[in-house]
Design a protein around this motif. Sequence first.
Motif, PDB file in Angstrom:
ATOM      1  N   THR A   1      35.501 121.830 101.848  1.00  0.00           N
ATOM      2  CA  THR A   1      36.495 122.432 100.963  1.00  0.00           C
ATOM      3  C   THR A   1      37.864 121.788 101.170  1.00  0.00           C
ATOM      4  O   THR A   1      38.640 121.675 100.210  1.00  0.00           O
TER       5      THR A   1
ATOM      6  N   ALA B   1      40.381 130.400  96.033  1.00  0.00           N
ATOM      7  CA  ALA B   1      39.142 130.037  96.730  1.00  0.00           C
ATOM      8  C   ALA B   1      38.857 131.016  97.864  1.00  0.00           C
ATOM      9  O   ALA B   1      37.702 131.412  98.082  1.00  0.00           O
ATOM     10  N   ASP B   2      39.898 131.413  98.586  1.00  0.00           N
ATOM     11  CA  ASP B   2      39.714 132.400  99.661  1.00  0.00           C
ATOM     12  C   ASP B   2      39.216 133.733  99.113  1.00  0.00           C
ATOM     13  O   ASP B   2      38.404 134.412  99.752  1.00  0.00           O
TER      14      ASP B   2
ATOM     15  N   HIS C   1      37.815 126.423 106.644  1.00  0.00           N
ATOM     16  CA  HIS C   1      38.013 125.307 105.715  1.00  0.00           C
ATOM     17  C   HIS C   1      38.140 123.960 106.440  1.00  0.00           C
ATOM     18  O   HIS C   1      37.662 122.939 105.933  1.00  0.00           O
TER      19      HIS C   1
ATOM     20  N   LEU D   1      30.614 134.183  96.228  1.00  0.00           N
ATOM     21  CA  LEU D   1      29.876 133.094  95.592  1.00  0.00           C
ATOM     22  C   LEU D   1      28.447 132.950  96.115  1.00  0.00           C
ATOM     23  O   LEU D   1      27.697 132.096  95.642  1.00  0.00           O
TER      24      LEU D   1
ATOM     25  N   MET E   1      35.382 132.952  97.564  1.00  0.00           N
ATOM     26  CA  MET E   1      34.327 132.435  98.433  1.00  0.00           C
ATOM     27  C   MET E   1      33.329 133.491  98.900  1.00  0.00           C
ATOM     28  O   MET E   1      32.115 133.278  98.817  1.00  0.00           O
TER      29      MET E   1
ATOM     30  N   GLN F   1      30.287 127.058 101.760  1.00  0.00           N
ATOM     31  CA  GLN F   1      31.100 125.850 101.683  1.00  0.00           C
ATOM     32  C   GLN F   1      30.759 125.026 100.440  1.00  0.00           C
ATOM     33  O   GLN F   1      31.652 124.580  99.715  1.00  0.00           O
TER      34      GLN F   1
ATOM     35  N   THR G   1      29.174 125.857  97.583  1.00  0.00           N
ATOM     36  CA  THR G   1      29.476 126.486  96.303  1.00  0.00           C
ATOM     37  C   THR G   1      30.986 126.491  96.042  1.00  0.00           C
ATOM     38  O   THR G   1      31.431 126.232  94.915  1.00  0.00           O
ATOM     39  N   THR G   2      31.768 126.763  97.080  1.00  0.00           N
ATOM     40  CA  THR G   2      33.220 126.750  96.912  1.00  0.00           C
ATOM     41  C   THR G   2      33.726 125.343  96.637  1.00  0.00           C
ATOM     42  O   THR G   2      34.605 125.136  95.790  1.00  0.00           O
ATOM     43  N   THR G   3      33.174 124.354  97.340  1.00  0.00           N
ATOM     44  CA  THR G   3      33.571 122.967  97.117  1.00  0.00           C
ATOM     45  C   THR G   3      33.270 122.538  95.688  1.00  0.00           C
ATOM     46  O   THR G   3      34.092 121.879  95.032  1.00  0.00           O
TER      47      THR G   3
END
Length: 341
Positions: free
Chosen positions: A184, A224-225, A179, A231, A228, A303, A305-307
């Motif tokens: 993120t 998120a962890d 991260h 995703l 992720m 990164q 997609t998670t963001t």
Amino acid sequence: MTALAPSPTLSETTRTTPGAGWLLRLHRPALYLWIGAVAVLAVVLLWLGGPLTDSAATAWREYDKSCDTGGSCRYDQDSIVRYKDVYAYTTAALTALPFVVAAWAGAALFGRELEHGTAQLAWTQNLSPTRWLTTKLIVPAVLVTAGTGLLVALHRVMWTAGDGRIDTADAWYANLTLHANGPTTVAFALTGLAGGALAGVLLRRTLPALTLALACVAALRFLADQLMPHLWPAVTQVTSLADGYRGSGLNVDSGLVTATGAHIADPGCGSTIVAGCKTVYADLDATGFYTTYHPESHYWPLQLTTTALVLAVAAALAVTAFVLLKRSTAAPARVRTEAAA
């Protein structure tokens, strides 16, 4: 040391500049602390990515040259330890920034002003509740994005400088590094700001708003962890029982492959080199191991997609804060209008 000039009174600032200037003057100490923290971390990251990385990489070359070949094992151990310590401290500090933003937003930026009536006083002058909240979100969001984004970029430059040169450097998929090297962290910081706004508008008390804002960031970080790795499509590698597991990256799943191609849990026996494991795997009809993981080439898709997901949550929190503020201020305004009539 020269003392800071006192901030202008609320009535003065709202009469003259009910925008960014008013907000920056009202929270001048926090602005100075933020700029100072970003500047210090930036300098340390530059130092870490330059001289400290070079000295640690040199020490590792000396170690590989002398110790692995049975030599006298002479190398600069202090350089390696120093790099590791400074890396750990700076990465932890960057990880903590979203929580610092959340605590400040919930406590000082929103909760305290609503609890003490400062915000309500501003609304009676030429600063509407909507404009008040908009200004208090946009101006800090710009500063938080700029500062956190700069530190994330420097952290990635620093990590890249040591990747492949320092044997004990964190892998790209190590949680804090994963991260700290990407956007993120910026998204988490903006979530802290939006969560602080919602907590302040909802609770209107300093400490409860601070607690709720911190809880928002912590919960989102945890989710998120967990999400992720799922995703983006992962890679599955199948190996024989003799070879054991293969594949290095962000792990999603692993286990045994049966003769029918089914994936089952691994009993944890090990490879067939271990005595008795052949019998265990034969009873399970296992033919090999499988590893589902994300290689380093998946870093940016993961990164981004998670963001995007985290920013969507931050936007939802901010919109909810606007809705709650509008509802809470509409009724008193209606009462005042009816009383005046």
